[in-house]
Design a protein around this motif. Structure first.
Motif, mmCIF file in Angstrom:
data_model
loop_
_atom_site.group_PDB
_atom_site.id
_atom_site.type_symbol
_atom_site.label_atom_id
_atom_site.label_comp_id
_atom_site.label_asym_id
_atom_site.label_seq_id
_atom_site.Cartn_x
_atom_site.Cartn_y
_atom_site.Cartn_z
ATOM 1 N N LYS A 1 12.440 -11.145 -7.090
ATOM 2 C CA LYS A 1 13.095 -11.427 -5.817
ATOM 3 C C LYS A 1 13.081 -12.923 -5.523
ATOM 4 C CE LYS A 1 13.122 -9.899 -0.994
ATOM 5 N NZ LYS A 1 14.477 -9.294 -1.107
ATOM 6 N N LEU A 2 14.242 -13.474 -5.166
ATOM 7 C CA LEU A 2 14.346 -14.881 -4.831
ATOM 8 C C LEU A 2 13.564 -15.198 -3.566
ATOM 9 C CD1 LEU A 2 16.751 -14.479 -6.840
ATOM 10 C CD2 LEU A 2 17.979 -16.214 -5.534
ATOM 11 N N HIS A 3 12.951 -16.376 -3.531
ATOM 12 C CA HIS A 3 12.214 -16.809 -2.349
ATOM 13 C C HIS A 3 12.146 -18.330 -2.343
ATOM 14 C CE1 HIS A 3 9.141 -16.751 -5.520
ATOM 15 N NE2 HIS A 3 8.488 -17.633 -4.801
ATOM 16 N N HIS A 4 11.671 -18.883 -1.258
ATOM 17 C CA HIS A 4 11.508 -20.327 -1.148
ATOM 18 C C HIS A 4 10.058 -20.704 -1.429
ATOM 19 C CE1 HIS A 4 15.421 -20.067 0.868
ATOM 20 N NE2 HIS A 4 15.559 -21.339 0.571
ATOM 21 N N GLU B 1 9.241 -30.507 -0.855
ATOM 22 C CA GLU B 1 10.485 -29.887 -0.413
ATOM 23 C C GLU B 1 10.400 -28.378 -0.617
ATOM 24 O OE1 GLU B 1 13.606 -33.537 -1.547
ATOM 25 O OE2 GLU B 1 13.729 -31.571 -2.555
ATOM 26 N N ALA B 2 11.177 -27.651 0.169
ATOM 27 C CA ALA B 2 11.263 -26.198 0.018
ATOM 28 C C ALA B 2 12.470 -25.887 -0.864
ATOM 29 C CB ALA B 2 11.404 -25.518 1.366
ATOM 30 N N HIS B 3 12.213 -25.345 -2.037
ATOM 31 C CA HIS B 3 13.277 -25.012 -2.978
ATOM 32 C C HIS B 3 13.387 -23.501 -3.136
ATOM 33 C CE1 HIS B 3 13.376 -29.115 -5.285
ATOM 34 N NE2 HIS B 3 13.579 -29.237 -3.979
ATOM 35 N N ARG B 4 14.594 -23.046 -3.365
ATOM 36 C CA ARG B 4 14.811 -21.633 -3.667
ATOM 37 C C ARG B 4 14.487 -21.404 -5.138
ATOM 38 N NH1 ARG B 4 20.517 -18.291 -3.312
ATOM 39 N NH2 ARG B 4 19.652 -16.286 -2.616
ATOM 40 N N VAL B 5 13.632 -20.435 -5.430
ATOM 41 C CA VAL B 5 13.213 -20.191 -6.805
ATOM 42 C C VAL B 5 13.403 -18.722 -7.169
ATOM 43 C CG1 VAL B 5 11.523 -22.071 -6.795
ATOM 44 C CG2 VAL B 5 10.815 -19.762 -6.137
ATOM 45 N N MET B 6 13.551 -18.494 -8.459
ATOM 46 C CA MET B 6 13.682 -17.132 -8.990
ATOM 47 C C MET B 6 12.517 -16.854 -9.945
ATOM 48 S SD MET B 6 16.620 -15.498 -11.476
ATOM 49 C CE MET B 6 17.935 -15.623 -10.260
ATOM 50 N N PRO B 7 11.656 -15.900 -9.635
ATOM 51 C CA PRO B 7 10.569 -15.538 -10.556
ATOM 52 C C PRO B 7 11.137 -14.842 -11.795
ATOM 53 C CG PRO B 7 10.158 -14.731 -8.318
ATOM 54 C CD PRO B 7 11.581 -15.132 -8.388
ATOM 55 N N LEU B 8 10.626 -15.205 -12.953
ATOM 56 C CA LEU B 8 11.081 -14.622 -14.217
ATOM 57 C C LEU B 8 9.896 -14.076 -14.994
ATOM 58 C CD1 LEU B 8 13.597 -17.406 -15.353
ATOM 59 C CD2 LEU B 8 14.174 -15.180 -14.339
ATOM 60 N N SER B 9 10.087 -12.916 -15.601
ATOM 61 C CA SER B 9 9.054 -12.293 -16.439
ATOM 62 C C SER B 9 9.682 -11.919 -17.777
ATOM 63 C CB SER B 9 8.492 -11.032 -15.768
ATOM 64 O OG SER B 9 7.996 -11.323 -14.468
ATOM 65 N N LEU B 10 9.098 -12.402 -18.845
ATOM 66 C CA LEU B 10 9.601 -12.104 -20.188
ATOM 67 C C LEU B 10 8.552 -11.308 -20.951
ATOM 68 C CD1 LEU B 10 11.764 -12.571 -22.449
ATOM 69 C CD2 LEU B 10 10.429 -14.588 -23.109
ATOM 70 N N THR B 11 8.895 -10.100 -21.324
ATOM 71 C CA THR B 11 8.029 -9.286 -22.176
ATOM 72 C C THR B 11 8.627 -9.249 -23.572
ATOM 73 O OG1 THR B 11 7.284 -7.890 -20.348
ATOM 74 C CG2 THR B 11 7.018 -7.010 -22.567
ATOM 75 N N PHE B 12 7.802 -9.477 -24.593
ATOM 76 C CA PHE B 12 8.296 -9.486 -25.976
ATOM 77 C C PHE B 12 7.311 -8.769 -26.889
ATOM 78 C CE2 PHE B 12 5.571 -13.127 -25.481
ATOM 79 C CZ PHE B 12 4.939 -13.321 -26.702
ATOM 80 N N ASP B 13 7.820 -8.329 -28.020
ATOM 81 C CA ASP B 13 7.006 -7.653 -29.029
ATOM 82 C C ASP B 13 6.363 -8.727 -29.905
ATOM 83 O OD1 ASP B 13 5.866 -6.142 -31.020
ATOM 84 O OD2 ASP B 13 7.626 -4.867 -31.360
ATOM 85 N N ALA C 1 12.263 -20.212 -11.993
ATOM 86 C CA ALA C 1 13.441 -21.056 -12.176
ATOM 87 C C ALA C 1 13.797 -21.669 -10.834
ATOM 88 C CB ALA C 1 14.610 -20.230 -12.710
ATOM 89 N N ASP C 2 13.933 -22.979 -10.798
ATOM 90 C CA ASP C 2 14.262 -23.704 -9.572
ATOM 91 C C ASP C 2 15.780 -23.722 -9.394
ATOM 92 O OD1 ASP C 2 14.648 -25.572 -7.499
ATOM 93 O OD2 ASP C 2 12.823 -26.665 -8.058
ATOM 94 N N LEU C 3 16.262 -23.166 -8.283
ATOM 95 C CA LEU C 3 17.698 -23.020 -8.063
ATOM 96 C C LEU C 3 18.222 -23.963 -6.981
ATOM 97 C CD1 LEU C 3 17.871 -19.090 -7.984
ATOM 98 C CD2 LEU C 3 17.751 -20.595 -9.974
ATOM 99 N N HIS C 4 17.485 -25.015 -6.646
ATOM 100 C CA HIS C 4 17.865 -25.830 -5.493
ATOM 101 C C HIS C 4 19.158 -26.602 -5.722
ATOM 102 C CE1 HIS C 4 16.216 -29.237 -7.734
ATOM 103 N NE2 HIS C 4 16.739 -30.039 -6.823
ATOM 104 N N THR C 5 19.600 -26.754 -6.978
ATOM 105 C CA THR C 5 20.851 -27.483 -7.239
ATOM 106 C C THR C 5 22.074 -26.578 -7.238
ATOM 107 O OG1 THR C 5 20.663 -27.207 -9.655
ATOM 108 C CG2 THR C 5 19.592 -29.151 -8.669
#
Length: 477
Positions: free
Chosen positions: A428-431, A441-453, A299-303
């Motif tokens: 963990k958030l990172h650029h 550009e260097a944007h702050r991003v949040m890695p996301l993992s979705l596990t589903f059945d 997820a891009d959090l630069h805004t």
């Protein structure tokens, strides 16, 4: 003729297979009255006091402190005193006093824990799927006079709730040497942790000439950290650590040998108890039952504008995704092949503790604003940490969130615990370098993992769900 009654360990929750003895509150051979506190037992979620089911003499205790007792197994024997009040035969105690075999069935009712770091607001309510809710550590406690909430009980002149006594025993702290800070002279969790950190109230540390004076003050009793450190330094474990070396007498690297030859310096097996015992069992069951599939994205959090609360934004994004793709805000019954879609969103937020992982349920998260979500998270986390959270508040969530990124790690495969269908993990958030029109550009991003059945949701539904989370997180506020 002497009337001897046998007391079997009751089910202290919904299908709990066992419980651990924390402390006997009555000595063997002593007389106890009906409903007086008998023993403190630790389940997967809480330390509760089990009251005496009879009035009379406690003639035999079937277990010592720290022993794991199977639900339905014999816990104690009483010699009934006909002169004291007794419970009528037809009067329910709220327990199931079954023979030892009864505990084996209970072991298969779902008890659960999931990994993360935050908690949420809890309230009673929430429907349960057919066959019971398998998404909690313990489930709802019996609401009768059979199991009481934790209360500060004075034992040996020290007032403390059973959970505090259990923590003190675990950390090797002598409660009689801890200065209480709670109301009415009650020793709190924080008091025990501070005493353990300072080394001023260790159970093996001597005071003065080696005997504790009953009239000494807490400050006097806490004034011997140096002697405590000396004892620890002279312990067998410390001496073994000093003797271990990577070099031989000749100064050359030592060759390794089979562990059996160094059995004296290996750690000793420790039986899992409480939360960790349940976690081991439930994680294995979840792994065997769920057809788990994971997808990841960023997820891009630069805004984002200043003042955004990461946890609150995650909760809000999860709610938005549940409304967009209801298929993942659901329960699935694998035996009957039925799916229950929920119109409300109750988020299970895992809280990491030294004893294991708790999953309080944030009820009606879809109706709370940012301030309400933050207040709920803080409240639930505090209740989990001091073990005051009610067992009924750890059950019935419809989807789960693991914010493991506050510690470390970008992507994961978090475990879905049935009957839930999905769990979202935030890393963990990172650029990161992001291509934009005209360059990078260097944007702050949040890695996301979705596990589903995958039995209950398609890959397309899961992908659309994750996209809805990312879209909401991309908003400035």
């Amino acid at each position: 003729m002497t009337d001897i009654k046998t007391f079997h360990l009751p089910d202290l929750g919904e299908g709990l297979p066992d419980a651990t003895i924390v402390e006997w509150l009555v000595k063997e051979g002593a007389t106890v009255r009906l409903d007086d506190p008998l023993v403190s037992m630790e389940t997967a979620k809480a330390v509760v006091e089990v009251p005496s089911p009879y009035s009379g003499k406690l003639v035999k205790m079937h277990g010592d402190n720290g022993d794991v007792i199977i639900t339905g197994a014999v816990l104690a024997e009483f010699e009934i005193d006909p002169k004291l009040p007794q419970r009528a035969e037809a009067q329910s105690t709220g327990h199931h006093h079954a023979p030892a075999g009864a505990g084996s069935k209970a072991a298969h009712n779902g008890d659960t824990v999931v990994a993360s770091d935050e908690g949420g607001e809890i309230s009673s309510g929430g429907a349960k799927p057919a066959g019971g809710d398998a998404g909690t550590v313990v489930g709802a406690m019996q609401s009768s006079d059979a199991v009481h909430a934790e209360q500060a009980v004075s034992v040996g002149g020290v007032k403390a709730v059973p959970a505090v006594r259990a923590l003190a025993r675990k950390l090797g702290v002598d409660l009689a040497r801890v200065a209480p800070s709670g109301a009415g002279g009650v020793v709190t969790m924080n008091d025990v942790k501070l005493a353990a950190a300072a080394g001023s109230a260790m159970a093996h540390a001597p005071v003065g000439n080696g005997a504790r004076s009953e009239g000494s003050t807490p400050a006097q009793r806490a004034a011997t950290p140096a002697s405590s450190s000396a004892l620890r330094a002279s312990s067998p474990e410390a001496r073994r650590d000093e003797q271990r070396t990577a070099l031989s007498v000749a100064g050359k690297p030592m060759r390794t040998s089979p562990p059996a030859t160094h059995a004296g310096v290996l750690g000793q097996p420790e039986q899992l108890k409480g939360m960790r015992r349940t976690m081991a069992r439930v994680m294995a069951e979840a792994h065997a039952q769920i057809v788990a599939t994971s997808i990841v994205d960023d997820a891009d959090l630069h805004t984002w504008q200043a003042g955004n609360d990461i946890t609150v934004r995650l909760l809000r994004a999860l709610v938005a995704a549940c409304k967009t793709v209801p298929a993942l805000n659901a329960w699935f019954d694998g035996q009957n092949l039925t799916r229950t879609l929920h119109p409300h969103v109750d988020i299970g937020l895992a809280v990491d503790t030294e004893d294991g992982l708790f999953v309080p349920a944030l009820r009606n998260a879809d109706r709370l604003d940012a301030a309400g979500l933050r207040a709920a998270v803080n409240r639930a986390r505090a209740e989990v940490m001091d073990r005051s959270i009610a067992p009924s508040e750890l059950t019935g969530y419809t989807i789960m969130l693991s914010n493991f990124g506050m510690f470390a790690g970008r992507y994961a495969t978090p475990v879905v615990v049935p009957p839930c269908v999905a769990i979202l993990g935030a890393g963990k958030l990172h650029h990161a370098t992001v291509p934009v029109l005209g360059g990078f550009e260097a944007h702050r991003v949040m890695p996301l993992s979705l596990t589903f059945d995958h039995r209950a949701a398609t890959g397309g539904e899961a992908a659309r769900f994750l996209k809805a989370v990312i879209d909401d997180l991309a908003l400035p506020r």
